[in-house]
Design an enzyme around this catalytic site. Structure first.
Site: not given
Ligand code: DAT
Ligand code: MG
Length: 150
Positions: A102, A49, A85, A126, A112, A9
Site C-alpha cells: 500500500r 463488506y 496483512r 471470505e 489502497n 483491487k
Molecule cells: P482493511 O482493508 O485494511 O482491512 P477495513 O476493513 O477497516 O480495512 O476497511 C475496508 C476498506 O474500507 C479499506 O480497505 C478502505 C476503506 N476504508 C476503511 N476505513 C475508511 C475510512 N475511514 N475512510 C475511507 N475509506 C475507508
Molecule cells: Mg478489513
C-alpha cells in the site's frame, strides 16, 4: 497452517500491478492455493463488506470494488493472515510503512490496491464467499521446507 483471502483491487488491475503484487506474496513464501480474475457484482461486494454497512465510506467502497476486474487469491502458510496483512501495510497508504504494497504503490485510503482477511473467522467467511472448495488446491512445493521448518 492458515489460509487467507487476498483481493487485488480494480485500481491495481487497471494500473498493471497484478504481477508486482502477486510477486510480493510469492516471494514472502506464501503458497497460492486458489486464484482467479473476476468482476465482483454488487451483491457479492455488499456481503463481503457487510461489516462496514452504514459507515460513510461503505457506498463508495462498494462502487470501487465493483468498478472493474479484480484478482482474488487464496494464500496459505504459517500465520498467513497476519503475514499477508503486514505485507500489504496499513489500511491508509499515506500511513503505511515503506516496503509494504500500500505504501509503495498508493497514496490514499480509497485506492489502497489490495484486500486481505483480518482474522481466522473473516478468512473462512471470505474464502467461502469467493471460492468453491474444489477451486482450492492442496499441493506441496519443493521449496516449502526452505520457507518453513514445518
Ligand atoms: P482493511 O482493508 O485494511 O482491512 P477495513 O476493513 O477497516 O480495512 O476497511 C475496508 C476498506 O474500507 C479499506 O480497505 C478502505 C476503506 N476504508 C476503511 N476505513 C475508511 C475510512 N475511514 N475512510 C475511507 N475509506 C475507508
Ligand atoms: Mg478489513
Amino acid at each position: 497452517m492458515e489460509r487467507t483471502l487476498i483481493i487485488i483491487k480494480p485500481d491495481a488491475v487497471q494500473r498493471g500491478l497484478i504481477g508486482e503484487i502477486i510477486a510480493r506474496f510469492e516471494r514472502r513464501g506464501l503458497r497460492i492455493v486458489g486464484m482467479k480474475l473476476m468482476q465482483i457484482d454488487e451483491a457479492l461486494a455488499r456481503r463481503h463488506y457487510a461489516v462496514h454497512e452504514g459507515k460513510p465510506f461503505y457506498e463508495p467502497l462498494v462502487a470501487y470494488i465493483t468498478s472493474g476486474p479484480v484478482v482474488v487469491m487464496a494464500l496459505e502458510g504459517k500465520d498467513a493472515i497476519a503475514i499477508a496483512r503486514r505485507t500489504m501495510g496499513a489500511t491508509n497508504p499515506a500511513e503505511a510503512l515503506p516496503g509494504t504494497i500500500r505504501a509503495d504503490f498508493g497514496i490514499e485510503i480509497g485506492r489502497n490496491l489490495v484486500h486481505g482477511s483480518d482474522g481466522p473467522e473473516t478468512a473462512a467467511f471470505e474464502l467461502d464467499l469467493f471460492f468453491e472448495e474444489s477451486e482450492l488446491l492442496r499441493y506441496e512445493r519443493a521449496i516449502d521446507p526452505w520457507v518453513s521448518e514445518g
